[in-house]
Design a protein around this motif. Structure first.
Motif: not given
Length: 70
Positions: A9-18, A48-65
């Motif tokens: 999960k952290q890896k996916q979040l890191f890639i999404s943020m990057a 696969k970049l088309d599957s990356v979470d592109k909702n910044v707010e959601h990604v930040v909230n998930e990282i905080n969680d």
């Protein structure tokens, strides 16, 4: 870096943020793509970049969680 130590999960979040940071200027360059690919190689994940979470707010909230679970 220590990216391989992250859980899936952290890896996916890191890639999404990057991705979000790379695309923040609306110019996702070849060099930025290469950097993200090198991150994914270091983490041993197939991204696969088309599957990356592109909702910044959601990604930040998930990282905080993720960080608050420790």
């Amino acid at each position: 870096m220590y990216l391989a130590l992250l859980n899936q999960k952290q890896k996916q979040l890191f890639i999404s943020m990057a991705y979000e940071l790379a695309f923040s200027d609306n110019d996702f360059s070849k060099n930025e793509m290469l950097v993200i690919k090198s991150y994914s190689q270091e983490m041993s994940i197939d991204i696969k970049l088309d599957s990356v979470d592109k909702n910044v707010e959601h990604v930040v909230n998930e990282i905080n969680d993720e960080c608050s679970e420790r």
